[in-house]
Design an enzyme around this catalytic site. Sequence first.
Site, mmCIF file in Angstrom:
data_model
loop_
_atom_site.group_PDB
_atom_site.id
_atom_site.type_symbol
_atom_site.label_atom_id
_atom_site.label_comp_id
_atom_site.label_asym_id
_atom_site.label_seq_id
_atom_site.Cartn_x
_atom_site.Cartn_y
_atom_site.Cartn_z
ATOM 1 N N ILE A 98 36.862 34.079 43.194
ATOM 2 C CA ILE A 98 36.432 35.146 42.297
ATOM 3 C C ILE A 98 37.650 35.912 41.813
ATOM 4 O O ILE A 98 38.466 36.354 42.618
ATOM 5 C CB ILE A 98 35.497 36.133 43.042
ATOM 6 C CG1 ILE A 98 34.331 35.375 43.692
ATOM 7 C CG2 ILE A 98 34.995 37.218 42.101
ATOM 8 C CD1 ILE A 98 33.584 36.196 44.721
ATOM 9 N N CYS A 99 37.750 36.057 40.504
ATOM 10 C CA CYS A 99 38.878 36.819 39.966
ATOM 11 C C CYS A 99 38.437 38.266 39.758
ATOM 12 O O CYS A 99 37.870 38.624 38.734
ATOM 13 C CB CYS A 99 39.331 36.216 38.641
ATOM 14 S SG CYS A 99 40.752 37.074 37.968
ATOM 15 N N LEU A 100 38.681 39.067 40.772
ATOM 16 C CA LEU A 100 38.273 40.466 40.727
ATOM 17 C C LEU A 100 39.364 41.268 41.431
ATOM 18 O O LEU A 100 39.666 41.013 42.602
ATOM 19 C CB LEU A 100 36.921 40.619 41.451
ATOM 20 C CG LEU A 100 36.280 42.001 41.467
ATOM 21 C CD1 LEU A 100 35.914 42.448 40.055
ATOM 22 C CD2 LEU A 100 35.027 41.993 42.343
#
Lengths: 161, 352
Positions: A98-100
Amino acid sequence: MTSSSAPSRKALSKIACNRLQKELVEWQVNPPSGFKHKVTDNLQRWVIEVNGAPGTLYANETYQLQVDFPEHYPMEAPQVIFLPPAPLHPHIYSNGHICLDILYDSWSPAMTVSSVCISILSMLSSSPVKQRPADNDRYVKNCKNGRSPKETRWWFHDDKV
Amino acid sequence: MAEEEVVIEVDAVQAVYGDDCLVLQSYPPHIQIHIKPRTAEISSQQFVEAVIGIRAGPQYPEEAPDINIAESKGLDEQRKNHLITGIQDKACELSSCLMLVALCEEAVEMLSSMNHPEGNCPLCLYPLVEEDAGRDSLPFMKLMSCFHCFHCECIIRWWNWLQSEKEVIPTNLSGPSVRGSRSMLNQRSVHAAAEESTGSCPVCRKVFHAKDIEHVLDLVGAHSQLSSGDAKLNEDENLTELDSEKFRREKFEAILKLQQENSGLIEPRKNEVLLPGMFLPPPIPETTTVSVNETTDPQNTESNVRAGANSSGSSNRPRTSEHRNSGMRKHRGRNPRKQVKQWTKKETGNAD
Ligand SMILES: [Zn+2]
Ligand SMILES: [Zn+2]
């Protein structure tokens, strides 16, 4: 590969244990809505069921998050990934990464599993389109050896999903 | 009641509160009072403050004025409501008397009784102040800039972690980081590196400096192993006594230092509160200064400016983005949205 993707980790420190036990109790009393913690006796790895919010592209869909805690949690961020199948989303790779920003550079020890879950759900909910990130294939290929997303060099900028 | 009497009363309030009183309108009176707890002689022991607005109508004092809280620090909604209700009750009680000074005093009185942090430590999630009087509380502190409170032990651990991360980063640039294998700094190097370093508040990300936690650094260092980061503070009954003794001593030393600098006997400046551990100018550790600067990412400048415009409350919002290929430089800033605006008021006092 996802369940083996967590690098071999040191056991939780005493402080991490205390903090996680506290979070677990708080979760049981007041779980974030849309999430269900699947009870195991492993404090260091939580598996959490996520229900897509009603009225969003992910309504009536259920996904699973795997949260692995490092030795020095909460100083260090937990590793959070989706177990397969990961939701189709412009910031979620097919390997579940997840790109967060809050999971990496912008982590703060005042954040909790619960607040992270809420952020992930809001990221899901705000997506206008169900698709993979543009560089999905290349990224996933790069992660073949079971690399943790925490070792990825993420690049963050303000944008609307 | 005659208008002049009310106007005279407003003058009286202004005389009593000086700069802490802002008269927005003298008739009908509309004033704002900046209040602090009476018990907070030492700023680091002040956990709450508020700006109270008192707005009277033409019927004042027969009709009670409106009370509101324009600004506050360290007060949650519940305690704010409690404060407003208390002042309103007082106003009803004093109906038809000139009451502005009395209301301000009531506000100060109430705030004094609330001068402790509320809720849990954001880092360990255990209460800052034990409700159960039988149980020992760990010592806690507040960050001077934002009034967010933590156990001393917990914030020092965060500080050490941040500093050790900064040390590790240069060796990491060439390859994937090996997290978890870093060793925590020992206390000596923490002190040395601390002088020019900054940290960020875990809650609002406001930047704080070594001197903001210096006084607790010593306190915690004496009682636990900073290097392991794991030692829970012993339940030492003498701790609070040591604590206050330490403040007393440091305050004294700070005055002494001032006296030496001014080559003679002086009194603390009138409007200045002595902060423990804050007046002593730090020795300049040149080597660490350089290494810290190296790790400062120029990329941060832009986001700093943006962050400065935001209100502090919303700074923990997450952001998403595309992953870039690994040739790209990672945004190394530990906290990309560092606030530029810092608390600097007290520290400049001595330098001039
Ligand atoms: Zn704590
Ligand atoms: Zn803060």
